[in-house]
Scaffold this motif. Structure first.
Motif, short mmCIF file in Angstrom:
data_model
loop_
_atom_site.label_atom_id
_atom_site.label_comp_id
_atom_site.label_asym_id
_atom_site.label_seq_id
_atom_site.Cartn_x
_atom_site.Cartn_y
_atom_site.Cartn_z
N ILE A 59 23.46 5.78 30.77
CA ILE A 59 23.25 5.08 32.04
C ILE A 59 22.21 3.99 31.81
N ALA A 60 22.58 2.76 32.19
CA ALA A 60 21.68 1.61 32.00
C ALA A 60 20.50 1.70 32.97
N SER A 92 28.41 10.67 31.61
CA SER A 92 27.91 9.66 30.69
C SER A 92 27.24 10.32 29.50
N ASN A 117 21.47 -2.52 36.34
CA ASN A 117 22.90 -2.84 36.40
C ASN A 117 23.26 -4.05 35.55
N GLU A 128 22.50 -4.75 32.66
CA GLU A 128 22.78 -4.38 31.27
C GLU A 128 24.27 -4.20 31.03
N TYR A 129 25.01 -3.76 32.04
CA TYR A 129 26.44 -3.53 31.88
C TYR A 129 27.21 -4.82 31.59
N SER A 130 26.61 -5.96 31.87
CA SER A 130 27.29 -7.24 31.62
C SER A 130 27.02 -7.79 30.22
N TRP A 188 36.44 6.95 32.18
CA TRP A 188 35.61 6.75 33.37
C TRP A 188 36.07 7.56 34.58
N ARG A 247 26.63 1.28 22.86
CA ARG A 247 27.21 2.50 23.43
C ARG A 247 28.40 2.97 22.59
N TYR A 288 24.92 -3.96 25.21
CA TYR A 288 25.00 -2.64 25.83
C TYR A 288 26.25 -1.90 25.37
N TRP A 289 27.40 -2.59 25.47
CA TRP A 289 28.67 -1.94 25.14
C TRP A 289 28.81 -1.69 23.65
#
Length: 92
Positions: A14-15, A5, A18, A20-22, A39, A30, A26-27
């Motif tokens: 790294i969030a 990462s 978890n 945050e990934y939704s 990945w 990033r 975040y995306w």
């Protein structure tokens, strides 16, 4: 970088949670800082296995393509019928 990462600046993506990934934020954040990321590994790592199951004329859907080079690498290797999509349109 494969399986890690980091970005060109070495920032860790790294969030903290978890959830945050939704989020689109975040995306988008990033991808605005990270040049590319695969990945599970690069296309080269899985090329032989993928070529066992895929034919150049197959339609291939790359879900959540992000900034991975997979779609580009597949195209360069003769797989021209590709559709890639992602949550963040800027990486398409």
């Amino acid at each position: 970088m494969e399986g890690g990462s980091s970005s060109k600046e070495g920032k860790n993506f790294i969030a903290k949670h978890n959830s945050e990934y939704s989020t689109h934020k975040y995306w988008a954040d990033r991808f605005s800082e990270e040049e590319k990321y695969d990945w599970l590994g690069t296309y080269e790592r899985y090329r032989d296995t993928l070529r066992e199951y895929l034919k150049p004329e197959d339609r291939i859907l790359v879900v959540g393509c992000g900034n991975s080079t997979l779609s580009y690498d597949l195209y360069q290797d003769g797989f021209k019928n590709l559709v890639s999509f992602d949550y963040v349109e800027e990486v398409i």
